[in-house]
Design a protein around this motif. Structure first.
Motif, PDB file in Angstrom:
ATOM      1  N   ALA A  13      34.308  34.351  33.426  1.00  0.00           N
ATOM      2  CA  ALA A  13      34.767  35.002  32.195  1.00  0.00           C
ATOM      3  C   ALA A  13      33.595  35.586  31.412  1.00  0.00           C
ATOM      4  O   ALA A  13      32.494  35.027  31.393  1.00  0.00           O
ATOM      5  CB  ALA A  13      35.517  33.998  31.324  1.00  0.00           C
ATOM      6  N   LEU A  14      33.869  36.706  30.750  1.00  0.00           N
ATOM      7  CA  LEU A  14      32.905  37.381  29.883  1.00  0.00           C
ATOM      8  C   LEU A  14      33.393  37.299  28.438  1.00  0.00           C
ATOM      9  O   LEU A  14      34.590  37.072  28.190  1.00  0.00           O
ATOM     10  CB  LEU A  14      32.767  38.845  30.293  1.00  0.00           C
ATOM     11  N   VAL A  15      32.511  37.553  27.499  1.00  0.00           N
ATOM     12  CA  VAL A  15      32.887  37.519  26.078  1.00  0.00           C
ATOM     13  C   VAL A  15      34.051  38.464  25.807  1.00  0.00           C
ATOM     14  O   VAL A  15      34.964  38.136  25.047  1.00  0.00           O
ATOM     15  CB  VAL A  15      31.674  37.862  25.178  1.00  0.00           C
ATOM     16  N   ASP A  16      34.054  39.626  26.452  1.00  0.00           N
ATOM     17  CA  ASP A  16      35.136  40.597  26.241  1.00  0.00           C
ATOM     18  C   ASP A  16      36.500  40.075  26.675  1.00  0.00           C
ATOM     19  O   ASP A  16      37.532  40.632  26.304  1.00  0.00           O
ATOM     20  CB  ASP A  16      34.839  41.900  26.984  1.00  0.00           C
ATOM     21  N   ASP A  17      36.521  39.013  27.469  1.00  0.00           N
ATOM     22  CA  ASP A  17      37.779  38.423  27.921  1.00  0.00           C
ATOM     23  C   ASP A  17      38.403  37.506  26.869  1.00  0.00           C
ATOM     24  O   ASP A  17      39.548  37.073  27.031  1.00  0.00           O
ATOM     25  CB  ASP A  17      37.561  37.605  29.198  1.00  0.00           C
ATOM     26  N   ALA A  18      37.670  37.177  25.820  1.00  0.00           N
ATOM     27  CA  ALA A  18      38.132  36.180  24.842  1.00  0.00           C
ATOM     28  C   ALA A  18      39.529  36.466  24.285  1.00  0.00           C
ATOM     29  O   ALA A  18      40.360  35.547  24.244  1.00  0.00           O
ATOM     30  CB  ALA A  18      37.114  36.014  23.714  1.00  0.00           C
ATOM     31  N   PRO A  19      39.856  37.691  23.834  1.00  0.00           N
ATOM     32  CA  PRO A  19      41.211  37.910  23.302  1.00  0.00           C
ATOM     33  C   PRO A  19      42.315  37.659  24.331  1.00  0.00           C
ATOM     34  O   PRO A  19      43.345  37.055  24.019  1.00  0.00           O
ATOM     35  CB  PRO A  19      41.196  39.381  22.856  1.00  0.00           C
ATOM     36  N   ALA A  55      35.374  33.484  22.048  1.00  0.00           N
ATOM     37  CA  ALA A  55      34.214  34.385  22.024  1.00  0.00           C
ATOM     38  C   ALA A  55      32.934  33.600  21.758  1.00  0.00           C
ATOM     39  O   ALA A  55      31.913  33.822  22.428  1.00  0.00           O
ATOM     40  CB  ALA A  55      34.418  35.475  20.978  1.00  0.00           C
ATOM     41  N   ARG A  56      32.982  32.663  20.809  1.00  0.00           N
ATOM     42  CA  ARG A  56      31.799  31.832  20.531  1.00  0.00           C
ATOM     43  C   ARG A  56      31.411  31.024  21.766  1.00  0.00           C
ATOM     44  O   ARG A  56      30.240  30.927  22.105  1.00  0.00           O
ATOM     45  CB  ARG A  56      32.050  30.904  19.345  1.00  0.00           C
ATOM     46  N   HIS A  57      32.404  30.475  22.422  1.00  0.00           N
ATOM     47  CA  HIS A  57      32.146  29.672  23.622  1.00  0.00           C
ATOM     48  C   HIS A  57      31.537  30.536  24.730  1.00  0.00           C
ATOM     49  O   HIS A  57      30.563  30.144  25.379  1.00  0.00           O
ATOM     50  CB  HIS A  57      33.440  29.013  24.102  1.00  0.00           C
ATOM     51  N   TRP A  69      36.305  30.440  34.590  1.00  0.00           N
ATOM     52  CA  TRP A  69      36.702  31.486  35.521  1.00  0.00           C
ATOM     53  C   TRP A  69      38.043  32.036  35.051  1.00  0.00           C
ATOM     54  O   TRP A  69      38.871  31.297  34.510  1.00  0.00           O
ATOM     55  CB  TRP A  69      36.891  30.937  36.931  1.00  0.00           C
ATOM     56  N   ILE A  70      38.256  33.313  35.297  1.00  0.00           N
ATOM     57  CA  ILE A  70      39.562  33.908  35.010  1.00  0.00           C
ATOM     58  C   ILE A  70      40.164  34.449  36.296  1.00  0.00           C
ATOM     59  O   ILE A  70      39.454  34.794  37.237  1.00  0.00           O
ATOM     60  CB  ILE A  70      39.485  35.029  33.954  1.00  0.00           C
ATOM     61  N   GLU A  72      42.680  37.519  37.450  1.00  0.00           N
ATOM     62  CA  GLU A  72      43.238  38.772  36.948  1.00  0.00           C
ATOM     63  C   GLU A  72      43.809  39.586  38.087  1.00  0.00           C
ATOM     64  O   GLU A  72      43.442  39.412  39.245  1.00  0.00           O
ATOM     65  CB  GLU A  72      42.191  39.569  36.166  1.00  0.00           C
ATOM     66  N   SER A  73      44.718  40.459  37.727  1.00  0.00           N
ATOM     67  CA  SER A  73      45.332  41.368  38.683  1.00  0.00           C
ATOM     68  C   SER A  73      45.561  42.688  37.975  1.00  0.00           C
ATOM     69  O   SER A  73      46.134  42.711  36.870  1.00  0.00           O
ATOM     70  CB  SER A  73      46.653  40.795  39.193  1.00  0.00           C
ATOM     71  N   GLN A  74      45.079  43.749  38.566  1.00  0.00           N
ATOM     72  CA  GLN A  74      45.254  45.086  38.020  1.00  0.00           C
ATOM     73  C   GLN A  74      44.813  45.143  36.553  1.00  0.00           C
ATOM     74  O   GLN A  74      45.474  45.765  35.724  1.00  0.00           O
ATOM     75  CB  GLN A  74      46.698  45.543  38.186  1.00  0.00           C
ATOM     76  N   GLY A  75      43.723  44.467  36.234  1.00  0.00           N
ATOM     77  CA  GLY A  75      43.171  44.502  34.880  1.00  0.00           C
ATOM     78  C   GLY A  75      43.852  43.595  33.880  1.00  0.00           C
ATOM     79  O   GLY A  75      43.495  43.588  32.706  1.00  0.00           O
ATOM     80  N   THR A  76      44.836  42.824  34.313  1.00  0.00           N
ATOM     81  CA  THR A  76      45.559  41.910  33.422  1.00  0.00           C
ATOM     82  C   THR A  76      45.099  40.483  33.674  1.00  0.00           C
ATOM     83  O   THR A  76      45.133  40.017  34.820  1.00  0.00           O
ATOM     84  CB  THR A  76      47.080  42.013  33.650  1.00  0.00           C
ATOM     85  N   LEU A  77      44.696  39.787  32.624  1.00  0.00           N
ATOM     86  CA  LEU A  77      44.294  38.395  32.751  1.00  0.00           C
ATOM     87  C   LEU A  77      45.536  37.539  32.947  1.00  0.00           C
ATOM     88  O   LEU A  77      46.473  37.599  32.153  1.00  0.00           O
ATOM     89  CB  LEU A  77      43.521  37.944  31.509  1.00  0.00           C
ATOM     90  N   LEU A  78      45.541  36.756  34.018  1.00  0.00           N
ATOM     91  CA  LEU A  78      46.700  35.934  34.372  1.00  0.00           C
ATOM     92  C   LEU A  78      46.510  34.465  34.020  1.00  0.00           C
ATOM     93  O   LEU A  78      47.480  33.750  33.803  1.00  0.00           O
ATOM     94  CB  LEU A  78      46.968  36.042  35.869  1.00  0.00           C
ATOM     95  N   GLY A  79      45.259  34.015  34.006  1.00  0.00           N
ATOM     96  CA  GLY A  79      44.990  32.612  33.732  1.00  0.00           C
ATOM     97  C   GLY A  79      43.511  32.338  33.731  1.00  0.00           C
ATOM     98  O   GLY A  79      42.701  33.214  34.026  1.00  0.00           O
ATOM     99  N   PHE A  80      43.162  31.085  33.414  1.00  0.00           N
ATOM    100  CA  PHE A  80      41.755  30.699  33.366  1.00  0.00           C
ATOM    101  C   PHE A  80      41.613  29.206  33.607  1.00  0.00           C
ATOM    102  O   PHE A  80      42.568  28.441  33.463  1.00  0.00           O
ATOM    103  CB  PHE A  80      41.127  31.076  32.016  1.00  0.00           C
ATOM    104  N   VAL A  81      40.398  28.808  33.957  1.00  0.00           N
ATOM    105  CA  VAL A  81      40.052  27.405  34.137  1.00  0.00           C
ATOM    106  C   VAL A  81      38.633  27.215  33.627  1.00  0.00           C
ATOM    107  O   VAL A  81      37.773  28.057  33.856  1.00  0.00           O
ATOM    108  CB  VAL A  81      40.201  26.960  35.616  1.00  0.00           C
ATOM    109  N   THR A  82      38.398  26.115  32.914  1.00  0.00           N
ATOM    110  CA  THR A  82      37.069  25.774  32.414  1.00  0.00           C
ATOM    111  C   THR A  82      36.674  24.416  32.971  1.00  0.00           C
ATOM    112  O   THR A  82      37.458  23.469  32.910  1.00  0.00           O
ATOM    113  CB  THR A  82      37.045  25.746  30.873  1.00  0.00           C
ATOM    114  N   VAL A  83      35.459  24.349  33.514  1.00  0.00           N
ATOM    115  CA  VAL A  83      34.948  23.142  34.155  1.00  0.00           C
ATOM    116  C   VAL A  83      33.554  22.844  33.619  1.00  0.00           C
ATOM    117  O   VAL A  83      32.769  23.764  33.385  1.00  0.00           O
ATOM    118  CB  VAL A  83      34.880  23.329  35.683  1.00  0.00           C
TER     119      VAL A  83
END
Length: 174
Positions: A13-19, A55-57, A69-70, A72-83
Motif C-alpha cells: 500500500a501507498l499513502v495515496d491508497d489511504a482513502p 495516511a499517517r500510518h 498489502w492491498i 486491487e482489480s482494474q484500479g479498484t481497491l478490493l481489500g487489504f491486510v496489515t502484518v
C-alpha cells in the motif's frame, strides 16, 4: 466493483491508497459486524477520519516490520491486510501477527481474501509463525482462517468495541 475479479493484483500500500483503504475498512466493519458490534458504534465510523489515520500510518512506510498489502482489480481497491510483529506477551520468537484483514463486502466469496492470505504466507509465513485475533462471533472469518491453515490455539480475550465487551479468539499458523 470490477466484474472480473480473476485479475487481482497484490502490492504494498501507498499513502495515496489511504482513502480507498478507509472506505473498505469502514464498509467491511459495518457489514461484517452488523449483528456483533453496537449499531451506534458502526454508524459513527467515518471514512474521512479513518483515511487520515491510514495516511499517517502509510506515510512512514514499512516500519518496525509492519506492512500493508492491498488487493486491487482494474484500479479498484478490493481489500487489504496489515502484518507486523506479534503484540502478544506469549509470542513465539519472530512471530508475526495479522493486525487487520478487510475486504469490500462486494468481494466476499470471490477469492480476494485468499489472494491476500497467500501473499502474507509467502512473504512472512514461511519464515515466521503467524497469529491473528478474530471476534468469536465472526463465523465467516473464523471459517476462512481455518480453511487457510490457521487453528484456534485456545487463547481468548475480551476487547471493548463500541461499549460492548466482545470475545476474541487467537488463531495461529506455523
Amino acid at each position: 466493483m470490477p466484474d472480473d475479479l480473476d485479475e487481482v493484483a497484490i502490492r504494498i500500500a501507498l499513502v495515496d491508497d489511504a482513502p480507498a483503504i478507509a472506505r473498505v475498512h469502514v464498509r467491511s466493519w459495518q457489514e461484517a459486524y452488523e449483528s456483533i458490534v453496537p449499531a451506534a458504534h458502526l454508524a459513527s465510523l467515518d471514512p474521512q477520519t479513518r483515511a487520515e489515520e491510514w495516511a499517517r500510518h502509510l506515510e512512514t512506510g514499512p516500519h518496525d516490520h509492519v506492512r500493508t498489502w492491498i488487493a486491487e482489480s482494474q484500479g479498484t481497491l478490493l481489500g487489504f491486510v496489515t502484518v507486523g510483529p506479534s503484540r502478544d506477551e506469549d509470542a513465539r520468537p519472530r512471530e508475526r501477527e495479522i493486525y487487520s484483514m478487510y475486504l469490500d463486502p462486494g468481494t466476499w466469496g470471490h477469492g480476494v481474501a485468499r489472494h491476500l492470505a497467500r501473499t502474507v504466507v509467502q512473504e512472512v509465513g514461511g519464515a515466521f509463525p503467524l497469529s491473528l485475533w478474530v471476534l468469536a462471533e465472526n463465523e465467516r472469518a473464523r471459517h476462512f482462517f481455518r480453511r487457510n491453515g490457521f487453528q484456534a490455539d485456545g487463547t481468548e480475550r475480551f476487547e471493548d468495541v463500541g461499549g460492548a465487551e466482545l470475545l476474541q479468539v487467537r488463531y495461529r499458523r506455523g
